[in-house]
Design a protein around this motif. Structure first.
Motif, PDB file in Angstrom:
ATOM      1  N   ASP A 172     -20.411  33.127  -5.850  1.00 46.29           N
ATOM      2  CA  ASP A 172     -20.535  34.215  -4.880  1.00 46.29           C
ATOM      3  C   ASP A 172     -19.563  35.359  -5.157  1.00 46.29           C
ATOM      4  OD1 ASP A 172     -22.555  32.926  -3.442  1.00 46.29           O
ATOM      5  OD2 ASP A 172     -21.073  31.737  -2.307  1.00 46.29           O
ATOM      6  N   ASN A 173     -18.368  35.016  -5.605  1.00 43.91           N
ATOM      7  CA  ASN A 173     -17.381  36.079  -5.830  1.00 43.91           C
ATOM      8  C   ASN A 173     -17.111  36.365  -7.315  1.00 43.91           C
ATOM      9  OD1 ASN A 173     -15.845  33.982  -6.722  1.00 43.91           O
ATOM     10  ND2 ASN A 173     -14.298  34.089  -5.112  1.00 43.91           N
ATOM     11  N   PHE A 174     -17.884  35.729  -8.208  1.00 43.57           N
ATOM     12  CA  PHE A 174     -17.655  35.904  -9.655  1.00 43.57           C
ATOM     13  C   PHE A 174     -17.726  37.385 -10.050  1.00 43.57           C
ATOM     14  CE2 PHE A 174     -19.331  36.284 -13.975  1.00 43.57           C
ATOM     15  CZ  PHE A 174     -18.343  35.624 -14.683  1.00 43.57           C
ATOM     16  N   LEU A 175     -18.854  38.060  -9.706  1.00 39.85           N
ATOM     17  CA  LEU A 175     -19.025  39.470 -10.077  1.00 39.85           C
ATOM     18  C   LEU A 175     -18.020  40.361  -9.365  1.00 39.85           C
ATOM     19  CD1 LEU A 175     -22.916  39.913 -10.299  1.00 39.85           C
ATOM     20  CD2 LEU A 175     -21.261  39.819 -12.162  1.00 39.85           C
ATOM     21  N   ILE A 176     -17.690  40.007  -8.124  1.00 40.84           N
ATOM     22  CA  ILE A 176     -16.745  40.816  -7.342  1.00 40.84           C
ATOM     23  C   ILE A 176     -15.363  40.825  -7.999  1.00 40.84           C
ATOM     24  CG2 ILE A 176     -15.572  41.004  -5.101  1.00 40.84           C
ATOM     25  CD1 ILE A 176     -18.044  39.772  -3.818  1.00 40.84           C
ATOM     26  N   ILE A 177     -15.006  39.726  -8.634  1.00 34.39           N
ATOM     27  CA  ILE A 177     -13.705  39.647  -9.309  1.00 34.39           C
ATOM     28  C   ILE A 177     -13.764  40.209 -10.734  1.00 34.39           C
ATOM     29  CG2 ILE A 177     -11.986  38.038 -10.236  1.00 34.39           C
ATOM     30  CD1 ILE A 177     -12.469  36.260  -7.823  1.00 34.39           C
ATOM     31  N   ILE A 178     -14.759  39.761 -11.496  1.00 36.42           N
ATOM     32  CA  ILE A 178     -14.810  40.092 -12.934  1.00 36.42           C
ATOM     33  C   ILE A 178     -15.168  41.554 -13.181  1.00 36.42           C
ATOM     34  CG2 ILE A 178     -15.938  39.581 -15.132  1.00 36.42           C
ATOM     35  CD1 ILE A 178     -13.987  37.442 -14.136  1.00 36.42           C
ATOM     36  N   LEU A 179     -16.188  42.076 -12.482  1.00 34.27           N
ATOM     37  CA  LEU A 179     -16.661  43.435 -12.754  1.00 34.27           C
ATOM     38  C   LEU A 179     -15.582  44.499 -12.544  1.00 34.27           C
ATOM     39  CD1 LEU A 179     -19.146  44.928 -13.713  1.00 34.27           C
ATOM     40  CD2 LEU A 179     -19.872  45.171 -11.340  1.00 34.27           C
ATOM     41  N   PRO A 180     -14.844  44.482 -11.412  1.00 31.72           N
ATOM     42  CA  PRO A 180     -13.766  45.470 -11.254  1.00 31.72           C
ATOM     43  C   PRO A 180     -12.691  45.352 -12.330  1.00 31.72           C
ATOM     44  CG  PRO A 180     -14.287  44.476  -9.148  1.00 31.72           C
ATOM     45  CD  PRO A 180     -15.014  43.675 -10.191  1.00 31.72           C
ATOM     46  N   LEU A 181     -12.410  44.114 -12.767  1.00 30.47           N
ATOM     47  CA  LEU A 181     -11.413  43.924 -13.821  1.00 30.47           C
ATOM     48  C   LEU A 181     -11.866  44.534 -15.156  1.00 30.47           C
ATOM     49  CD1 LEU A 181     -10.115  40.275 -13.229  1.00 30.47           C
ATOM     50  CD2 LEU A 181      -8.857  42.416 -12.923  1.00 30.47           C
ATOM     51  N   VAL A 182     -13.147  44.366 -15.477  1.00 34.66           N
ATOM     52  CA  VAL A 182     -13.684  44.939 -16.723  1.00 34.66           C
ATOM     53  C   VAL A 182     -13.611  46.467 -16.673  1.00 34.66           C
ATOM     54  CG1 VAL A 182     -15.778  45.241 -18.102  1.00 34.66           C
ATOM     55  CG2 VAL A 182     -15.185  42.978 -17.222  1.00 34.66           C
ATOM     56  N   VAL A 183     -14.009  47.046 -15.538  1.00 38.35           N
ATOM     57  CA  VAL A 183     -13.960  48.505 -15.378  1.00 38.35           C
ATOM     58  C   VAL A 183     -12.518  48.998 -15.460  1.00 38.35           C
ATOM     59  CG1 VAL A 183     -14.403  50.416 -13.787  1.00 38.35           C
ATOM     60  CG2 VAL A 183     -16.087  48.568 -14.025  1.00 38.35           C
ATOM     61  N   PHE A 184     -11.600  48.268 -14.771  1.00 35.47           N
ATOM     62  CA  PHE A 184     -10.189  48.642 -14.802  1.00 35.47           C
ATOM     63  C   PHE A 184      -9.627  48.574 -16.229  1.00 35.47           C
ATOM     64  CE2 PHE A 184      -5.770  47.056 -14.770  1.00 35.47           C
ATOM     65  CZ  PHE A 184      -5.137  48.159 -14.214  1.00 35.47           C
ATOM     66  N   ALA A 185      -9.995  47.507 -16.972  1.00 31.65           N
ATOM     67  CA  ALA A 185      -9.509  47.330 -18.348  1.00 31.65           C
ATOM     68  C   ALA A 185      -9.987  48.479 -19.243  1.00 31.65           C
ATOM     69  CB  ALA A 185      -9.995  45.996 -18.896  1.00 31.65           C
ATOM     70  N   LEU A 186     -11.261  48.843 -19.098  1.00 33.41           N
ATOM     71  CA  LEU A 186     -11.814  49.932 -19.905  1.00 33.41           C
ATOM     72  C   LEU A 186     -11.131  51.253 -19.581  1.00 33.41           C
ATOM     73  CD1 LEU A 186     -13.926  50.898 -21.932  1.00 33.41           C
ATOM     74  CD2 LEU A 186     -15.552  51.148 -20.059  1.00 33.41           C
ATOM     75  N   PHE A 187     -10.965  51.523 -18.277  1.00 30.59           N
ATOM     76  CA  PHE A 187     -10.324  52.768 -17.839  1.00 30.59           C
ATOM     77  C   PHE A 187      -8.887  52.850 -18.350  1.00 30.59           C
ATOM     78  CE2 PHE A 187      -7.770  55.035 -14.641  1.00 30.59           C
ATOM     79  CZ  PHE A 187      -8.374  56.284 -14.695  1.00 30.59           C
ATOM     80  N   LEU A 188      -8.141  51.744 -18.198  1.00 30.69           N
ATOM     81  CA  LEU A 188      -6.745  51.723 -18.639  1.00 30.69           C
ATOM     82  C   LEU A 188      -6.639  51.876 -20.153  1.00 30.69           C
ATOM     83  CD1 LEU A 188      -3.794  51.315 -17.765  1.00 30.69           C
ATOM     84  CD2 LEU A 188      -4.111  48.853 -18.103  1.00 30.69           C
ATOM     85  N   PHE A 189      -7.548  51.223 -20.883  1.00 32.48           N
ATOM     86  CA  PHE A 189      -7.541  51.316 -22.349  1.00 32.48           C
ATOM     87  C   PHE A 189      -7.759  52.760 -22.797  1.00 32.48           C
ATOM     88  CE2 PHE A 189      -9.596  51.134 -26.522  1.00 32.48           C
ATOM     89  CZ  PHE A 189      -8.697  50.336 -27.218  1.00 32.48           C
ATOM     90  N   LEU A 190      -8.719  53.446 -22.170  1.00 34.13           N
ATOM     91  CA  LEU A 190      -9.006  54.837 -22.531  1.00 34.13           C
ATOM     92  C   LEU A 190      -7.831  55.756 -22.214  1.00 34.13           C
ATOM     93  CD1 LEU A 190     -12.727  55.145 -21.359  1.00 34.13           C
ATOM     94  CD2 LEU A 190     -11.886  55.008 -23.702  1.00 34.13           C
TER      95      LEU A 190
END
Length: 287
Positions: free
Chosen positions: A39-57
């Motif tokens: 139930d909370n898999f996407l809620i946790i993982i998706l924001p982390l992926v977006v945050f990682a990409l944003f921070l990397f850029l």
């Protein structure tokens, strides 16, 4: 590997490792606090992926900007220097022409002719360098031009080295065939192919240039046919079928590189006591 490439790779590696560690830590904290289920898999993982990409850029941009700025400054300096080289060369050529009109001494005229020849070589070198730099740094716009104009100019350049070889052009090529391509690059292709046709020809041989099927430009020369076992290596950089000939084996690799980039199919056909090169210009023709 040069130092700039090494710095680039090291910088990217450091940023990647830092972002990965940070995201794994945040992932651990969130899973510890909220738990992990379907139930909370996407809620946790998706924001982390977006945050990682944003921070990397963001980090990449701030750290790598000085490297890119250095390249921009170097490109600007090189282009300005190449442009300035044209001025002294043009001055030498202009003054040489003026002196040739006034001097009558035969020895002095011969010296001036040698200066003029050296100036012509420098101008050709300047044009080649300018084109190469523009090709690497800037986008080269395609031009529309007559095909026979390029062939005629190439024939003028090889007039001194053709010796007793007979060069003929079929009438179809002299019609107003217009193509659209990188004009300087295409001219270099014809120069190289024509130079090879002369270099590997036999004494008192022939060179035929023409158009077939409205779109196939061919250059055929007499002489020893290309060994079929070498057909796979002809376009390799530094390859020379006949090592006794002058040159570095760069001509056909330059031709192939241009043709591939501009979607021109090139075909080398070994014939009996002859070699034929075909360029398919169907995609470059302007109807």
């Amino acid at each position: 590997m040069n130092s700039k490439v090494k710095d680039f790779l090291i910088s990217l590696s450091i940023i990647f490792v830092f972002v990965t560690i940070l995201v794994l830590f945040l992932n651990y904290v969130l899973i510890t606090y909220f738990g992990l289920n379907k139930d909370n898999f996407l809620i946790i993982i998706l924001p982390l992926v977006v945050f990682a990409l944003f921070l990397f850029l963001i980090l990449s941009k701030s750290i790598l900007n000085p490297l890119f700025k250095s390249d921009e400054n170097l490109s600007k300096t090189v282009k300005e220097t190449i442009h300035e080289l044209n001025i002294p060369v043009s001055t030498i050529m202009l003054n040489t022409q003026m002196l040739q009109r006034k001097i009558t001494d035969e020895k002095a005229l011969k010296r001036l002719e040698r200066i003029k020849k050296a100036s012509d070589d420098l101008l050709k070198l300047y044009e080649d360098m300018e084109y190469s730099i523009k090709k690497e740094i800037d986008h080269i716009e395609n031009d529309s031009f007559h095909l026979n104009e390029i062939v005629d100019n190439s024939l003028d350049k090889v007039e001194d080295i053709r010796q007793s070889q007979n060069i003929s052009i079929n009438k179809e090529l002299n019609t107003n065939i217009v193509i659209k391509s990188d004009k300087n690059g295409f001219a270099k292709v014809i120069d190289n192919l024509l130079s090879n046709a002369i270099k590997y020809n036999k004494k008192n041989g022939y060179i035929n240039i023409g158009i077939e099927n409205s779109s196939i430009l061919y250059i055929q020369n007499s002489g020893k046919s290309i060994d079929t076992k070498h057909l796979f290596y002809l376009f390799d950089r530094f390859f020379q079928e006949d090592s006794s000939q002058n040159g570095f084996g760069l001509g056909l690799s330059i031709v192939k590189e241009f043709c591939d980039k501009n979607k021109i199919a090139i075909n080398i056909i070994p014939l009996k006591d002859a070699t034929r090169v075909e360029l398919n210009l169907k995609k470059q023709l302007i109807n």
